[in-house]
Design a protein around this motif. Structure first.
Motif, PDB file in Angstrom:
ATOM      1  N   THR A   1      -7.003 -14.660  -3.846  1.00 31.49           N
ATOM      2  CA  THR A   1      -6.462 -15.874  -3.252  1.00 31.49           C
ATOM      3  C   THR A   1      -6.648 -17.066  -4.188  1.00 31.49           C
ATOM      4  O   THR A   1      -7.410 -17.011  -5.155  1.00 31.49           O
ATOM      5  CB  THR A   1      -7.173 -16.182  -1.923  1.00 31.49           C
ATOM      6  OG1 THR A   1      -8.558 -16.492  -2.209  1.00 31.49           O
ATOM      7  CG2 THR A   1      -7.101 -15.009  -0.966  1.00 31.49           C
TER       8      THR A   1
ATOM      9  N   ASP B   1      -2.613 -15.074  -4.764  1.00 27.97           N
ATOM     10  CA  ASP B   1      -1.696 -14.170  -4.070  1.00 27.97           C
ATOM     11  C   ASP B   1      -1.210 -14.743  -2.740  1.00 27.97           C
ATOM     12  O   ASP B   1      -0.046 -14.586  -2.378  1.00 27.97           O
ATOM     13  CB  ASP B   1      -2.392 -12.829  -3.797  1.00 27.97           C
ATOM     14  CG  ASP B   1      -2.474 -11.949  -5.032  1.00 27.97           C
ATOM     15  OD1 ASP B   1      -1.521 -11.956  -5.819  1.00 27.97           O
ATOM     16  OD2 ASP B   1      -3.494 -11.262  -5.211  1.00 27.97           O
ATOM     17  N   ASP B   2      -2.107 -15.402  -2.010  1.00 30.11           N
ATOM     18  CA  ASP B   2      -1.713 -15.942  -0.712  1.00 30.11           C
ATOM     19  C   ASP B   2      -0.627 -16.997  -0.860  1.00 30.11           C
ATOM     20  O   ASP B   2       0.354 -17.017  -0.117  1.00 30.11           O
ATOM     21  CB  ASP B   2      -2.930 -16.501   0.032  1.00 30.11           C
ATOM     22  CG  ASP B   2      -3.744 -17.498  -0.793  1.00 30.11           C
ATOM     23  OD1 ASP B   2      -3.646 -17.492  -2.041  1.00 30.11           O
ATOM     24  OD2 ASP B   2      -4.490 -18.286  -0.187  1.00 30.11           O
TER      25      ASP B   2
ATOM     26  N   TYR C   1      -2.756  -7.907  -1.933  1.00 35.93           N
ATOM     27  CA  TYR C   1      -3.251  -8.779  -2.991  1.00 35.93           C
ATOM     28  C   TYR C   1      -3.624  -7.947  -4.214  1.00 35.93           C
ATOM     29  O   TYR C   1      -4.224  -6.876  -4.091  1.00 35.93           O
ATOM     30  CB  TYR C   1      -4.495  -9.542  -2.532  1.00 35.93           C
ATOM     31  CG  TYR C   1      -4.273 -10.619  -1.504  1.00 35.93           C
ATOM     32  CD1 TYR C   1      -2.996 -11.007  -1.113  1.00 35.93           C
ATOM     33  CD2 TYR C   1      -5.358 -11.257  -0.910  1.00 35.93           C
ATOM     34  CE1 TYR C   1      -2.809 -11.996  -0.175  1.00 35.93           C
ATOM     35  CE2 TYR C   1      -5.183 -12.245   0.042  1.00 35.93           C
ATOM     36  CZ  TYR C   1      -3.901 -12.620   0.412  1.00 35.93           C
ATOM     37  OH  TYR C   1      -3.723 -13.591   1.348  1.00 35.93           O
TER      38      TYR C   1
END
Length: 290
Positions: A259, A239-240, A255
């Motif tokens: 990550t 997501d990052d 999110y």
């Protein structure tokens, strides 16, 4: 990845010569960057929101493209059917160890768009699992976009990781984890529900690793460089990283999949240990420990 000698599953349907009449195509662009943020497990509510505007299109109507599959299409069909076969063998064995019978999912290959019991899906959503019909949907051309636009890998084992992750959602569905998360949808704030969604997605990454662990024991299909290719793709779809690629500020409260570091961590842990006990512990441990 040494997959050619594997047995093909009979639970695969190729609809790439059938397209919904509704207009669900279009270029990738920003839509793909946002939609692929949900790839590897679109939940029904997000899927229906993403497909707003095509849900009211006539259903059950398709057009058919004439001609046989190209050599590339035929290879992708054999590959998907073989990987699905590998997942069936592994999960049949794992379910027997807990005294359960494994009911395998179906897989549908499509292009441009596909009608499902979760709605009419454009190819831009990427691979996804629909719990309503217990089917994994995949447009194989997605892997080219994963490599060319998102920085992932189109190598065979990377593709197998994606398929195994979607099958992981089916395993979650059978074991009841999916319904546990879905029950929280209307009872907790959005940010908290997103955390449960992240937990579910990381668990599916872990299950993909568990599949690879036992699949390697049974079929010895992992070759040099394979694990690195899967790690590259897992890293590309955190997501990052997707938020940064979309030109957005990093917003952890939004999110839904975890990550890049988390996705890689749990896939590798599943691959190394094959420990099914961790599947339950992932739903019990503090969110900060994921």
């Amino acid at each position: 990845m040494d997959w050619e000698k594997g047995e093909q599953s009979s639970n695969l349907e190729d609809r790439r010569r059938m397209r919904p009449k509704a207009a669900v195509g279009g270029g990738l662009g920003l839509l793909a960057i946002l939609a692929i943020g949900y790839f590897l497990g679109v939940d029904p509510q997000q899927l229906s929101q993403l497909m707003e505007g095509v849900q009211n299109s006539p259903t059950g109507q398709t057009t058919e493209t004439q001609g046989p599959l190209t050599p590339e299409e035929e290879r992708s069909r054999r590959f998907a059917a073989t990987i699905l076969g590998f997942t069936e063998k592994v999960w049949e064995q794992q379910f027997r160890t807990i005294g359960r019978q494994y009911d395998p999912p179906r897989m549908v290959l499509f292009t441009e768009g596909v009608e499902t019991r979760c709605g009419l899906a454009p190819a831009a959503v990427g691979p996804f699992y629909c719990p309503a019909d217990q089917t994994v949907y995949l447009d194989p051309t997605f892997f080219n976009e994963l490599q060319q636009q998102l920085g992932g890998s189109a190598a065979d084992f990377s593709q197998a990781y994606v398929i195994a992750h979607e099958v992981g959602h089916h395993v979650q569905n059978l074991l009841g984890y999916s319904s546990l998360v879905d029950q929280k949808r209307d009872s907790v704030p959005e940010a908290e529900f997103n955390r449960w969604s992240v937990r579910l997605e990381l668990q599916a990454d872990y299950l993909a690793g568990v599949w690879a662990h036992y699949g390697q024991q049974q079929f010895n299909f992992i070759e040099e460089g394979d694990v690195e290719s899967a790690i590259k793709s897992a890293n590309a779809i955190g997501d990052d990283r997707l938020q940064r690629r979309a030109g957005r500020f990093n917003s952890p409260e939004k999110y839904t999949h975890g990550t890049s570091e988390q996705r890689v961590k749990w896939f590798i842990q599943g691959l190394k240990t094959g420990d099914m006990g961790t599947v339950k512990r992932m739903f019990e441990m503090p969110y900060e420990d994921l």
